[in-house]
Design a protein around this motif. Sequence first.
Motif, PDB file in Angstrom:
ATOM      1  N   HIS A 161     -23.026  -5.505 -65.514  1.00 63.87           N
ATOM      2  CA  HIS A 161     -23.658  -4.335 -64.894  1.00 63.87           C
ATOM      3  C   HIS A 161     -23.253  -3.052 -65.609  1.00 63.87           C
ATOM      4  O   HIS A 161     -22.096  -2.894 -66.015  1.00 63.87           O
ATOM      5  N   ARG A 162     -24.196  -2.140 -65.711  1.00 61.29           N
ATOM      6  CA  ARG A 162     -23.859  -0.842 -66.322  1.00 61.29           C
ATOM      7  C   ARG A 162     -22.794  -0.112 -65.503  1.00 61.29           C
ATOM      8  O   ARG A 162     -21.937   0.560 -66.070  1.00 61.29           O
ATOM      9  N   ILE A 163     -22.851  -0.265 -64.181  1.00 64.26           N
ATOM     10  CA  ILE A 163     -21.838   0.421 -63.355  1.00 64.26           C
ATOM     11  C   ILE A 163     -20.440  -0.157 -63.584  1.00 64.26           C
ATOM     12  O   ILE A 163     -19.441   0.467 -63.235  1.00 64.26           O
ATOM     13  N   VAL A 164     -20.367  -1.356 -64.186  1.00 65.23           N
ATOM     14  CA  VAL A 164     -19.070  -1.942 -64.529  1.00 65.23           C
ATOM     15  C   VAL A 164     -18.649  -1.554 -65.939  1.00 65.23           C
ATOM     16  O   VAL A 164     -17.473  -1.361 -66.217  1.00 65.23           O
ATOM     17  N   GLN A 165     -19.624  -1.418 -66.828  1.00 64.03           N
ATOM     18  CA  GLN A 165     -19.313  -1.167 -68.238  1.00 64.03           C
ATOM     19  C   GLN A 165     -19.150   0.311 -68.560  1.00 64.03           C
ATOM     20  O   GLN A 165     -18.476   0.653 -69.529  1.00 64.03           O
ATOM     21  N   GLU A 166     -19.832   1.177 -67.817  1.00 70.12           N
ATOM     22  CA  GLU A 166     -19.874   2.590 -68.209  1.00 70.12           C
ATOM     23  C   GLU A 166     -19.034   3.448 -67.269  1.00 70.12           C
ATOM     24  O   GLU A 166     -18.923   3.170 -66.086  1.00 70.12           O
ATOM     25  N   GLU A 167     -18.482   4.512 -67.839  1.00 76.77           N
ATOM     26  CA  GLU A 167     -17.646   5.404 -67.052  1.00 76.77           C
ATOM     27  C   GLU A 167     -18.525   6.297 -66.178  1.00 76.77           C
ATOM     28  O   GLU A 167     -19.403   6.996 -66.678  1.00 76.77           O
ATOM     29  N   ILE A 168     -18.282   6.270 -64.871  1.00 74.64           N
ATOM     30  CA  ILE A 168     -19.107   7.066 -63.938  1.00 74.64           C
ATOM     31  C   ILE A 168     -18.447   8.412 -63.662  1.00 74.64           C
ATOM     32  O   ILE A 168     -19.105   9.417 -63.507  1.00 74.64           O
ATOM     33  N   PHE A 169     -17.136   8.430 -63.603  1.00 71.80           N
ATOM     34  CA  PHE A 169     -16.372   9.661 -63.371  1.00 71.80           C
ATOM     35  C   PHE A 169     -16.679  10.260 -62.013  1.00 71.80           C
ATOM     36  O   PHE A 169     -16.937  11.458 -61.864  1.00 71.80           O
ATOM     37  N   GLY A 170     -16.668   9.404 -61.017  1.00 69.72           N
ATOM     38  CA  GLY A 170     -16.904   9.851 -59.648  1.00 69.72           C
ATOM     39  C   GLY A 170     -16.322   8.834 -58.680  1.00 69.72           C
ATOM     40  O   GLY A 170     -15.738   7.821 -59.095  1.00 69.72           O
ATOM     41  N   PRO A 171     -16.460   9.088 -57.371  1.00 68.83           N
ATOM     42  CA  PRO A 171     -15.815   8.229 -56.363  1.00 68.83           C
ATOM     43  C   PRO A 171     -16.590   6.935 -56.130  1.00 68.83           C
ATOM     44  O   PRO A 171     -17.030   6.645 -55.016  1.00 68.83           O
ATOM     45  N   VAL A 172     -16.795   6.183 -57.183  1.00 71.06           N
ATOM     46  CA  VAL A 172     -17.600   4.968 -57.110  1.00 71.06           C
ATOM     47  C   VAL A 172     -16.771   3.814 -57.679  1.00 71.06           C
ATOM     48  O   VAL A 172     -16.351   3.854 -58.830  1.00 71.06           O
ATOM     49  N   LEU A 173     -16.548   2.811 -56.833  1.00 72.27           N
ATOM     50  CA  LEU A 173     -15.701   1.676 -57.217  1.00 72.27           C
ATOM     51  C   LEU A 173     -16.544   0.412 -57.297  1.00 72.27           C
ATOM     52  O   LEU A 173     -17.282   0.092 -56.362  1.00 72.27           O
ATOM     53  N   THR A 174     -16.444  -0.309 -58.417  1.00 75.01           N
ATOM     54  CA  THR A 174     -17.097  -1.622 -58.486  1.00 75.01           C
ATOM     55  C   THR A 174     -16.075  -2.689 -58.143  1.00 75.01           C
ATOM     56  O   THR A 174     -14.900  -2.571 -58.479  1.00 75.01           O
ATOM     57  N   ILE A 175     -16.523  -3.718 -57.469  1.00 75.64           N
ATOM     58  CA  ILE A 175     -15.602  -4.775 -57.044  1.00 75.64           C
ATOM     59  C   ILE A 175     -16.081  -6.117 -57.591  1.00 75.64           C
ATOM     60  O   ILE A 175     -17.231  -6.507 -57.404  1.00 75.64           O
ATOM     61  N   GLN A 176     -15.189  -6.791 -58.301  1.00 79.41           N
ATOM     62  CA  GLN A 176     -15.454  -8.133 -58.805  1.00 79.41           C
ATOM     63  C   GLN A 176     -14.327  -9.035 -58.307  1.00 79.41           C
ATOM     64  O   GLN A 176     -13.209  -8.566 -58.088  1.00 79.41           O
ATOM     65  N   THR A 177     -14.610 -10.315 -58.162  1.00 81.54           N
ATOM     66  CA  THR A 177     -13.551 -11.240 -57.766  1.00 81.54           C
ATOM     67  C   THR A 177     -13.203 -12.136 -58.949  1.00 81.54           C
ATOM     68  O   THR A 177     -13.956 -12.225 -59.916  1.00 81.54           O
ATOM     69  N   PHE A 178     -12.046 -12.762 -58.861  1.00 88.68           N
ATOM     70  CA  PHE A 178     -11.640 -13.700 -59.916  1.00 88.68           C
ATOM     71  C   PHE A 178     -10.801 -14.804 -59.298  1.00 88.68           C
ATOM     72  O   PHE A 178     -10.299 -14.671 -58.181  1.00 88.68           O
ATOM     73  N   ARG A 179     -10.686 -15.919 -60.059  1.00 88.87           N
ATOM     74  CA  ARG A 179      -9.853 -17.021 -59.574  1.00 88.87           C
ATOM     75  C   ARG A 179      -8.552 -17.144 -60.345  1.00 88.87           C
ATOM     76  O   ARG A 179      -7.497 -17.291 -59.780  1.00 88.87           O
ATOM     77  N   THR A 180      -8.642 -17.090 -61.699  1.00 89.11           N
ATOM     78  CA  THR A 180      -7.441 -17.383 -62.476  1.00 89.11           C
ATOM     79  C   THR A 180      -6.967 -16.154 -63.246  1.00 89.11           C
ATOM     80  O   THR A 180      -7.717 -15.210 -63.467  1.00 89.11           O
ATOM     81  N   VAL A 181      -5.731 -16.235 -63.672  1.00 89.49           N
ATOM     82  CA  VAL A 181      -5.138 -15.161 -64.470  1.00 89.49           C
ATOM     83  C   VAL A 181      -5.919 -14.986 -65.777  1.00 89.49           C
ATOM     84  O   VAL A 181      -6.226 -13.873 -66.189  1.00 89.49           O
ATOM     85  N   GLU A 182      -6.247 -16.114 -66.426  1.00 86.35           N
ATOM     86  CA  GLU A 182      -6.986 -16.046 -67.695  1.00 86.35           C
ATOM     87  C   GLU A 182      -8.292 -15.282 -67.505  1.00 86.35           C
ATOM     88  O   GLU A 182      -8.666 -14.445 -68.312  1.00 86.35           O
ATOM     89  N   GLU A 183      -8.983 -15.634 -66.405  1.00 87.75           N
ATOM     90  CA  GLU A 183     -10.290 -15.034 -66.166  1.00 87.75           C
ATOM     91  C   GLU A 183     -10.172 -13.510 -66.011  1.00 87.75           C
ATOM     92  O   GLU A 183     -10.948 -12.748 -66.592  1.00 87.75           O
ATOM     93  N   VAL A 184      -9.194 -13.081 -65.254  1.00 88.62           N
ATOM     94  CA  VAL A 184      -9.123 -11.644 -64.977  1.00 88.62           C
ATOM     95  C   VAL A 184      -8.665 -10.867 -66.219  1.00 88.62           C
ATOM     96  O   VAL A 184      -9.117  -9.740 -66.457  1.00 88.62           O
ATOM     97  N   ILE A 185      -7.813 -11.478 -67.035  1.00 88.95           N
ATOM     98  CA  ILE A 185      -7.412 -10.795 -68.273  1.00 88.95           C
ATOM     99  C   ILE A 185      -8.621 -10.627 -69.183  1.00 88.95           C
ATOM    100  O   ILE A 185      -8.863  -9.565 -69.754  1.00 88.95           O
ATOM    101  N   GLU A 186      -9.389 -11.705 -69.283  1.00 87.87           N
ATOM    102  CA  GLU A 186     -10.588 -11.682 -70.131  1.00 87.87           C
ATOM    103  C   GLU A 186     -11.559 -10.595 -69.652  1.00 87.87           C
ATOM    104  O   GLU A 186     -12.042  -9.777 -70.437  1.00 87.87           O
ATOM    105  N   LYS A 187     -11.800 -10.575 -68.353  1.00 85.59           N
ATOM    106  CA  LYS A 187     -12.758  -9.592 -67.812  1.00 85.59           C
ATOM    107  C   LYS A 187     -12.221  -8.169 -67.919  1.00 85.59           C
ATOM    108  O   LYS A 187     -12.960  -7.240 -68.239  1.00 85.59           O
ATOM    109  N   ALA A 188     -10.942  -8.024 -67.640  1.00 83.99           N
ATOM    110  CA  ALA A 188     -10.363  -6.674 -67.680  1.00 83.99           C
ATOM    111  C   ALA A 188     -10.443  -6.100 -69.091  1.00 83.99           C
ATOM    112  O   ALA A 188     -10.730  -4.921 -69.279  1.00 83.99           O
TER     113      ALA A 188
END
Lengths: 293, 489
Positions: free
Chosen positions: B394-421
């Motif tokens: 999502h663009r709202i995940v990839q691009e800097e919004i610079f406002g009070p807008v938080l995107t929320i994603q879930t993850f299962r494993t440590v590997e997955e979240v490091i990769e996504k982060a």
Amino acid sequence: MARLNILKTYKIYIGGQFPRTESGRYYPLLDKAGNTLANICLSSRKDFRNAVVAARNAQGSWSAKPAFNRGQILYRIAEMLEGRKSQFLEELTVQGITLKQAQAEFEISVDRLVYYAGWCDKYQQIYGSVNPVATSHFNFSVPEPTGVVGIIAPNNSSLIGLVSAIAPVIAGGNTCVVLASEKFPLCSVTFSEVLNSSDVPGGVVNILTGKSSELVSHFSSHMDVNAMIYCGNNKEEILLSEQNATINVKRVFVYNQNWMQENAQGAHYIMDAQEIKTTWHPIENIGGGGAKY
Amino acid sequence: MAKKIIPALDFKGDWNYSPAPEDTKHINLQKQYELFIDGKFVKPAKGKYFDTINPATEQVIAKVAEADDSDVNKAVKAAKTAYDKVWSKMPAKEKGKYIYRIARMIQERAREFSVIETLDGGKPIRESRDVDVPLAANHFFYYAGWADKLEYATPNRVSKPYGVAAQIIPWNFPLLMAAWKIAPALATGNTVVLKPAETTPLTALKLAEIIQESGLPPGVVNIITGAGKTGAALVNHPDVSKIAFTGSTDVGKLIQKSIAGTGKKATLELGGKAANIIFEDAPINQAVEGIVNGIFFNQGHVCCAGSRLFVQESVADIVIKKLKDRLETLIVGDPLDKNTDIGAINSKEQLNTINKYIKIGKDEGAEFYQSSCNIPSKGYFCRPTLFINASQSHRIVQEEIFGPVLTIQTFRTVEEVIEKANNIPYGLSAGVWTDKGSKIFNLTTKLRAGVVWANTYNKFDPTSPFGGYKESGFGREGGMHGLMGYLKF
């Protein structure tokens, strides 16, 4: 009948392998008398991109190696280089310098590797810090490798420039793609063989031969190259590199040193391809503070 | 197993606070501000001025001079002359004493600075008072002490200042960024031309008054106002040897390009899109506070804001539930009110950008959630906003919004979240929440970001280096490392 000598085929070094160039193009390297010494690969953009993939794949495990281990591997490179002394002296002299000059260049090159081997597990203590923040937090900063570094090696030497540019980059846990001197390429290929037999994992150092004029724009514009080291003083190529680098905010460093000098080395060369990471964690503040023990 | 239902809190009725506005009578503001060049306030060559407005009321606060090329030239020449004739010759300990004096004068006028910062920029007075202004003073105090100790910071090498440093700062922390820029530049022996952002020039101009009063030799610090064109003229001036820029990645790239081949040195502190990662073994209530502080601090106008929340799947429901409850308690409104948690969006333009991204987020299909709070009818305000079940693409995940807008994603494993982060062009900051120490250090070493907060978020200190990896820029500000960008060898 006189025995026919076996000539060496000079190939490039990508991901621990010695492929021929994808381009299928070569340039002849001539000695002073105009005889062909070797046909040298004219590496293409595709070769470069393959090398970046190899460097990226090797990055995680190389940077995760214990610093002590990286130091041992750099020292091992020096050992293997020393062991091939006669071959390097021959290649250096056949490319046009005197035996005395070749000996000096070779010796400084080995010593430089030993020098940087020693830095592998020390620069972090010089350039890292524990920061006395005013809040109740433990806060520290450490250098970390920038990632994949593209290196345009100095054109005016065959070995010392190559070694001086590569050693601090890999000592700091980066991986790299190096374009060897176009004018004096022989040692780069033999140095790849040294690397390949020195416990350096494939992909940590990738060495291409070819023309800077053809490849510099690819080095500087590749999105998965984090930093670029340009050795030389070609103003057009420096300008092009620094302009292209903006595509991914690449860090660009221009070195124009006489690498034969004993002092053309230092931990600050390692630090050029490092990022400082700062970590915060709260400190619990319960008990003890007013105790009289 | 049945899911544990957490009863929603009742936010109606009992949660109203009486207004507690900060007094504004004590502040001293002029109707019109000039350029601060060579120790004097001077009118711009073309006589042009622009308005700076209060984003919470949309009212004009003052007129501010717009510097054109000739004004920029004048400021750079003043800085160059001051460098050549005065500052480069002054003993380091004397330079340090001037910086100490500036720190003390900011402390003495902290209340006035806080109020003006809030009026001009829209940030809650609590933040101006407790974060921006004290940190700005502390920054001067910290770097003052470095002035005569630089040889300890550059082992085995002898350093020199660059000369004239051009410094361009953003509108999110106007005074604090001025301090981050000016203090290390002066301590390392450079002279300065600083350009504050066009929407928030006032505290930098008040700082100019302090600098004038401090007796700092004329031309050592020059402060000129204007927009992008003024900044470009400053960056491209041939007598400038060093650029320090904080702002968007797009503008940072333009600056990097415009100085290519010139030999000018730059430090760039650019955009971010930080992952704030909550593991199932995290202290959940603290983590929720950390999420709120991470994204809603300063209306989310923070380059290191924790704008991408990653919650481990097993605790996602409870974290999101608690987060929604917490959102309901946030007070959005008058920035001068001491109860206010979220103030005004800095400008109409920025509000439009945020609203554009909120629309993009809805169109992309993430689940939209906003607090039900009231917002003032006048001024630029935005309710705290969540996008639940956002995707990495999502663009709202990839691009800097610079406002009070938080995107929320879930993850299962440590590997997955490091990769996504890490799978993002930015690398400024990150947050990790877990009670397990070894997990913290696994994450903090693998996240490609310049600042990692573990079990905390959005903490700053003059001694602590700050700056990015990758497209979040290069160079560090703060701490001993913050000196390096101003020294050559």
